[in-house]
Motif scaffolding. Structure first.
Motif, PDB file in Angstrom:
ATOM      1  N   GLU A 298    -121.654   3.362  10.921  1.00 43.21           N
ATOM      2  CA  GLU A 298    -122.978   3.597  11.405  1.00 43.21           C
ATOM      3  C   GLU A 298    -123.756   2.359  11.861  1.00 43.21           C
ATOM      4  OE1 GLU A 298    -125.403   6.589   9.572  1.00 43.21           O
ATOM      5  OE2 GLU A 298    -123.797   8.152   9.472  1.00 43.21           O
ATOM      6  N   LYS A 300    -127.893   1.030  13.107  1.00 40.55           N
ATOM      7  CA  LYS A 300    -129.176   1.456  13.363  1.00 40.55           C
ATOM      8  C   LYS A 300    -129.736   0.351  14.295  1.00 40.55           C
ATOM      9  CE  LYS A 300    -130.550   4.506  10.279  1.00 40.55           C
ATOM     10  NZ  LYS A 300    -131.144   5.775  10.663  1.00 40.55           N
ATOM     11  N   ARG A 305    -133.195   4.369  16.326  1.00 38.90           N
ATOM     12  CA  ARG A 305    -132.053   5.473  16.693  1.00 38.90           C
ATOM     13  C   ARG A 305    -130.870   4.797  16.020  1.00 38.90           C
ATOM     14  NH1 ARG A 305    -132.388   4.996  23.169  1.00 38.90           N
ATOM     15  NH2 ARG A 305    -132.603   2.687  22.789  1.00 38.90           N
ATOM     16  N   THR A 306    -129.879   5.876  15.996  1.00 39.28           N
ATOM     17  CA  THR A 306    -128.690   5.651  15.120  1.00 39.28           C
ATOM     18  C   THR A 306    -127.482   5.955  16.196  1.00 39.28           C
ATOM     19  OG1 THR A 306    -129.868   6.724  13.076  1.00 39.28           O
ATOM     20  CG2 THR A 306    -127.163   6.571  13.247  1.00 39.28           C
ATOM     21  N   ILE A 308    -123.287   6.786  15.811  1.00 39.88           N
ATOM     22  CA  ILE A 308    -122.293   6.990  14.966  1.00 39.88           C
ATOM     23  C   ILE A 308    -121.161   6.589  15.600  1.00 39.88           C
ATOM     24  CG2 ILE A 308    -120.920   9.084  13.991  1.00 39.88           C
ATOM     25  CD1 ILE A 308    -123.403  10.544  13.921  1.00 39.88           C
ATOM     26  N   GLN A 344    -132.116  10.779  19.597  1.00 42.80           N
ATOM     27  CA  GLN A 344    -132.129   9.755  18.410  1.00 42.80           C
ATOM     28  C   GLN A 344    -130.922   9.327  17.844  1.00 42.80           C
ATOM     29  OE1 GLN A 344    -135.164   8.186  17.478  1.00 42.80           O
ATOM     30  NE2 GLN A 344    -135.957   9.425  19.355  1.00 42.80           N
ATOM     31  N   VAL A 345    -129.867  10.196  18.148  1.00 44.99           N
ATOM     32  CA  VAL A 345    -128.583   9.982  17.668  1.00 44.99           C
ATOM     33  C   VAL A 345    -127.601   9.880  18.925  1.00 44.99           C
ATOM     34  CG1 VAL A 345    -126.768  10.713  16.207  1.00 44.99           C
ATOM     35  CG2 VAL A 345    -129.208  11.166  15.466  1.00 44.99           C
TER      36      VAL A 345
END
Length: 357
Positions: A298, A300, A305-306, A308, A344-345
């Motif tokens: 992951e 950042k 925001r992230t 994956i 956000q993801v």
């Protein structure tokens, strides 16, 4: 007054010619009786030849030559004999006698050796072998001069591709190869000399005669930082420490959680592999990186925001999809509905079916 002619002497074997004035009588033919000889004129005197039983005072030269042993063997020549020699040979074969003149010539001149001409194939092969031997000898001489001659000694070393490390540090590291013949400097030797310089990952050399050596430097690229107390260590994909900085923002690299203990672990290698393949615009937006396992990386971003990422497969495709998602314009609001919240993801673990939420 004409002087009367002297009688001619004809030598015959004894018993074959009767004395002068005697009548010749026909002899009885038999195996042991020689044929009758016609009587001669009274003008010719006949003297009998000495018999073999009677001792001879002098032997003719031809008889002496026949009886004397041969001193030098005659070797027949393939050259064509003149007609006179052919006739002499034919006469010798007919009578069973050896020409004494020929034997005397053989004794005086010696044996004749027959020389056969060399075939064209052997002559070509000999010429080829001589040419190859000359080329090999010339190459050996040139190589010997090039390898051991002080004319080609290294006088200058030039570096190319170095950004993290200064040229003075590199010059000090390769000082032992100065004044060494240029052909004797190997790439392995230069790499061993540059091994203490941690910023250098590999090196490739290029000789530029007569006395210059060009070294292409491949540096280690820092991909992340690790916090150790109040200092941040810059590390590359292999976890090699390339330097330190007290300011995280000045490094402009993502922070890997876990500190120095994370170096060498599978999760650390998975994170650094992802960071090494990300485009520079995305790396500049990263705040930190973490992984619960090698298949669950992951990232950042600095705005919260992230991302994956998943595992290290399809790295290029994931980077393209993530770049498209991050640069996509915001969604258009529908009439009468509120403006949708920004994503956000960004899940790119399956790059062909990305998910945002």
């Amino acid at each position: 007054m004409v002087e009367p002619r002297k009688p001619r002497v004809i030598r015959t074997r004894p018993g074959t010619v009767p004395p002068a004035g005697a009548k010749s009588t026909p002899a009885v033919q038999g195996p042991s009786v020689p044929p009758p000889v016609r009587s001669t004129s009274t003008k010719v005197s006949v003297e009998p030849l000495p018999s073999e039983a009677q001792p001879a005072k002098e032997k003719p030269a031809a008889a002496a030559a026949r009886e004397s042993p041969k001193k030098v063997p005659r070797i027949p020549s393939m050259r064509r004999r003149p007609e006179s020699a052919s006739r002499n040979t034919a006469d010798s074969d007919t009578t069973g006698q050896v020409n004494a003149g020929d034997e005397n010539d053989g004794v005086e001149q010696g044996a004749k050796v027959l020389a056969f001409p060399v075939s064209s194939y052997k002559r070509r092969r000999r010429n080829i072998l001589l040419a190859v031997a000359g080329i090999v000898a010339t190459l050996a001489l040139v190589m010997g001069v090039a390898i051991f001659s002080p004319v080609l000694a290294v006088q200058k070393v030039v570096f190319e591709g170095n950004k993290l490390v200064g040229a003075d540090v590199l010059q000090k590291a390769v000082a032992p190869i100065l004044s060494k013949p240029l052909p004797q400097v190997t790439e392995r030797e230069v790499q061993d000399l540059l091994a203490p310089v941690i910023q250098v990952k590999s090196a490739r050399i290029e000789a530029r005669p007569p006395s210059t050596l060009l070294v292409h430097i491949v540096e280690r690229v820092p991909v992340a930082v690790i916090q150790v107390d109040d200092t941040y260590l810059l590390v590359d994909q292999d976890g090699v420490e390339l330097g330190s900085t007290p300011d995280l923002e000045a490094a402009a690299l993502p922070l890997i959680d876990g500190g120095k203990a994370a170096i060498g672990q599978d999760t650390f290698r998975a994170i650094t592999a992802v960071l090494a393949n990300l485009p520079q615009p995305i790396v500049a937006q990263l705040a930190n990186a973490s992984a619960k396992s090698p298949d669950a990386v992951e990232l950042k971003l600095t705005d919260g925001r992230t991302v994956i990422w998943g595992n290290a497969s399809d790295m290029e495709l994931k980077a393209e999809v993530l770049t498209a998602l991050l640069t996509a314009p915001p969604p258009t609001p529908e009439p009468g509905k509120p403006l949708p919240a920004p994503a956000q993801v960004f899940d790119v673990s399956a790059p062909r079916h990305p998910v945002t939420r």
